[in-house]
Design a protein around this motif. Structure first.
Motif, mmCIF file in Angstrom:
data_model
loop_
_atom_site.group_PDB
_atom_site.id
_atom_site.type_symbol
_atom_site.label_atom_id
_atom_site.label_comp_id
_atom_site.label_asym_id
_atom_site.label_seq_id
_atom_site.Cartn_x
_atom_site.Cartn_y
_atom_site.Cartn_z
ATOM 1 N N PHE A 107 0.818 -1.215 0.000
ATOM 2 C CA PHE A 107 0.000 0.000 0.000
ATOM 3 C C PHE A 107 0.854 1.268 0.000
ATOM 4 O O PHE A 107 0.321 2.370 -0.050
ATOM 5 N N ARG A 108 2.185 1.100 0.030
ATOM 6 C CA ARG A 108 3.046 2.278 0.062
ATOM 7 C C ARG A 108 3.336 2.767 -1.350
ATOM 8 O O ARG A 108 3.426 1.981 -2.300
ATOM 9 N N LEU A 109 3.529 4.077 -1.472
ATOM 10 C CA LEU A 109 3.951 4.634 -2.754
ATOM 11 C C LEU A 109 5.356 4.175 -3.080
ATOM 12 O O LEU A 109 5.674 3.861 -4.222
ATOM 13 N N ASP A 110 6.222 4.150 -2.062
ATOM 14 C CA ASP A 110 7.590 3.660 -2.238
ATOM 15 C C ASP A 110 7.625 2.172 -1.913
ATOM 16 O O ASP A 110 7.890 1.768 -0.791
ATOM 17 N N LEU A 111 7.347 1.382 -2.897
ATOM 18 C CA LEU A 111 7.228 -0.061 -2.731
ATOM 19 C C LEU A 111 8.569 -0.678 -2.326
ATOM 20 O O LEU A 111 9.575 -0.487 -3.010
ATOM 21 N N ASN B 201 10.324 -8.314 -3.356
ATOM 22 C CA ASN B 201 8.960 -7.982 -2.972
ATOM 23 C C ASN B 201 8.138 -7.412 -4.119
ATOM 24 O O ASN B 201 6.916 -7.386 -4.065
ATOM 25 N N ARG B 202 8.810 -6.970 -5.173
ATOM 26 C CA ARG B 202 8.103 -6.375 -6.307
ATOM 27 C C ARG B 202 7.452 -7.423 -7.192
ATOM 28 O O ARG B 202 6.389 -7.174 -7.768
ATOM 29 N N CYS B 203 8.084 -8.570 -7.325
ATOM 30 C CA CYS B 203 7.595 -9.568 -8.285
ATOM 31 C C CYS B 203 7.310 -10.919 -7.643
ATOM 32 O O CYS B 203 7.184 -11.918 -8.347
ATOM 33 N N VAL C 85 6.754 4.129 -6.871
ATOM 34 C CA VAL C 85 6.202 3.599 -8.126
ATOM 35 C C VAL C 85 4.671 3.697 -8.147
ATOM 36 O O VAL C 85 4.044 3.339 -9.147
ATOM 37 N N GLY C 86 4.078 4.177 -7.068
ATOM 38 C CA GLY C 86 2.629 4.283 -6.993
ATOM 39 C C GLY C 86 2.159 5.717 -7.069
ATOM 40 O O GLY C 86 2.959 6.662 -7.162
#
Length: 249
Positions: free
Chosen positions: A83-87, A213-215, A244-245
């Motif tokens: 849920f973070r903008l900075d994933l 955690n991204r993929c 990335v959000g």
């Protein structure tokens, strides 16, 4: 060094018996970037170790000490702090105590899952964003691209929260939640969690698992042991990532 990488892309790595303390876990994690400080959202282990997130069930809390712990979370497929903008880039977990059986963590490979999608579905997903709530950190929801390009592998992968995937945002910032879109969401959930994309790790003390955690999505299996009788204690560090959000009203 004894480790395995179960997926075609090295997005999950398992190391056996190399980390034996919280301090060594922090030193190891620091090679991968800057650990996230959990102190600001009250999910930290202690003021002295704000970078440490302790996953301990009721039986393990007697061993954890003064640190804050969180039990029986993560039973649905998710990415940490999605849920973070900075994933966050990476998550790493050290096993301290584990039940005699059960308590595994399951991982889903969203790189391979994207590669196997039909071309028509890929085209449909290309300009969509996945919406989820902000985890209580903001009064606005957060959206991420449903298909991301991995900065290291240079390959596309899916990114969404399994539990929250029921609405999309298009390139014009219009929210899509028709029956057709819900059908697409359910299709993606079933596709990504097929057995061929899943790796199940059975923990042993001092195991260290690192994943991108991204993929990679993951979930824990809490249902095949008694939380009140068998301690399960894991320690986690999450490495900061890029923004990335975007927020939406």
């Amino acid at each position: 060094m004894n480790f395995i990488s179960p997926f075609k892309h090295p997005s999950v790595m398992v190391f056996k018996g190399i980390i034996d303390s919280q301090e060594n876990l922090y030193k190891f994690a620091s090679f991968f970037g800057n650990p996230t400080d959990f102190y600001t959202d009250n999910r930290h282990y202690s003021k002295e170790k704000p970078w440490l997130f302790c996953l301990a069930n009721e039986s393990a809390k007697q061993y954890v000490g003064e640190g804050i712990s969180n039990s029986s979370i993560g039973e649905y497929w998710h990415n940490d702090y999605g849920f973070r903008l900075d994933l966050p880039k990476y998550t790493m977990i050290r096993c301290v105590m584990i039940p005699p059986e059960g308590g595994q963590t399951l991982f889903a490979d969203t790189l391979s899952a994207y590669e196997d999608l039909p071309f028509a579905i890929k085209m449909r997903l290309e300009n969509l964003w996945a919406i989820r709530d902000s985890g209580g950190l903001s009064d606005k929801n957060v959206a991420h691209k449903l298909v991301m390009l991995h900065p290291i592998f240079n390959k596309k992968h899916l990114f969404f929260s399994y539990r929250h995937l029921n609405r999309f945002l298009n390139s014009r910032n219009e929210i899509l939640d028709s029956d057709r879109d819900i059908e697409l969401a359910n299709y993606l959930k079933e596709h990504v969690t097929q057995e061929k994309y899943i790796f199940t790790h059975t923990w042993e003390p001092n195991d260290l698992v690192i994943w991108d955690n991204r993929c990679v999505m993951h979930r824990v299996n809490h249902h095949n042991f008694d939380n009140s009788l068998h301690p399960r204690w894991l320690e986690r560090i999450v490495i900061k990532g890029d923004i990335v959000g975007k927020t939406i009203d």
